[in-house]
Scaffold this motif. Sequence first.
Motif, PDB file in Angstrom:
ATOM      1  N   ARG A 139      23.007 -22.003-136.674  1.00 15.40           N
ATOM      2  CA  ARG A 139      24.269 -21.416-137.156  1.00 15.40           C
ATOM      3  C   ARG A 139      24.372 -19.960-136.732  1.00 15.40           C
ATOM      4  NH1 ARG A 139      25.336 -18.529-141.665  1.00 15.40           N
ATOM      5  NH2 ARG A 139      23.314 -19.067-142.503  1.00 15.40           N
TER       6      ARG A 139
ATOM      7  N   GLU B  63      32.189 -20.576-141.764  1.00 11.10           N
ATOM      8  CA  GLU B  63      31.024 -21.402-142.091  1.00 11.10           C
ATOM      9  C   GLU B  63      31.389 -22.884-141.970  1.00 11.10           C
ATOM     10  OE1 GLU B  63      27.838 -20.498-143.026  1.00 11.10           O
ATOM     11  OE2 GLU B  63      28.371 -18.436-142.525  1.00 11.10           O
ATOM     12  N   GLU B  64      32.582 -23.231-142.404  1.00  8.41           N
ATOM     13  CA  GLU B  64      33.041 -24.622-142.347  1.00  8.41           C
ATOM     14  C   GLU B  64      33.165 -25.103-140.898  1.00  8.41           C
ATOM     15  OE1 GLU B  64      36.854 -27.306-143.725  1.00  8.41           O
ATOM     16  OE2 GLU B  64      36.346 -25.526-144.905  1.00  8.41           O
TER      17      GLU B  64
ATOM     18  N   PHE C 234      18.844 -25.493-139.137  1.00  7.51           N
ATOM     19  CA  PHE C 234      20.292 -25.406-139.257  1.00  7.51           C
ATOM     20  C   PHE C 234      20.726 -23.944-139.325  1.00  7.51           C
ATOM     21  CE2 PHE C 234      24.206 -25.131-141.687  1.00  7.51           C
ATOM     22  CZ  PHE C 234      25.026 -26.024-141.006  1.00  7.51           C
TER      23      PHE C 234
ATOM     24  N   SER D 114      27.421 -31.081-137.600  1.00  5.44           N
ATOM     25  CA  SER D 114      27.230 -32.288-138.427  1.00  5.44           C
ATOM     26  C   SER D 114      27.571 -33.546-137.658  1.00  5.44           C
ATOM     27  CB  SER D 114      28.112 -32.212-139.666  1.00  5.44           C
ATOM     28  OG  SER D 114      27.689 -31.160-140.473  1.00  5.44           O
TER      29      SER D 114
ATOM     30  N   PHE E 255      29.689 -25.816-139.631  1.00  4.50           N
ATOM     31  CA  PHE E 255      29.163 -27.044-140.253  1.00  4.50           C
ATOM     32  C   PHE E 255      29.746 -28.271-139.570  1.00  4.50           C
ATOM     33  CE2 PHE E 255      29.136 -30.445-143.397  1.00  4.50           C
ATOM     34  CZ  PHE E 255      27.771 -30.478-143.706  1.00  4.50           C
TER      35      PHE E 255
END
Length: 73
Positions: A49, A65-66, A45, A73, A69
């Motif tokens: 990223r 970062e959100e 991950f 996800s 994610f």
Amino acid sequence: MRQSVSISLPKAVVKQLKYQCKVERASSSEIVREALREHFFRTEFSRLRRKAMLEAARKGIHLSEEDIFKKVS
């Protein structure tokens, strides 16, 4: 095909592992396998990223970062 691996652990970690085996009613092998799976997932991950953030930056896109994610996800 399964293969056995020997590892050396500090006494405190062995004590924690034995306790966790009782709590989860699982073998030490099951707990260590799950811990390794989680470690490999987090490592992959993080790699993805970093790659996504570098690619986005090259294209002038700024992701939080959100945002990253949510995409993976």
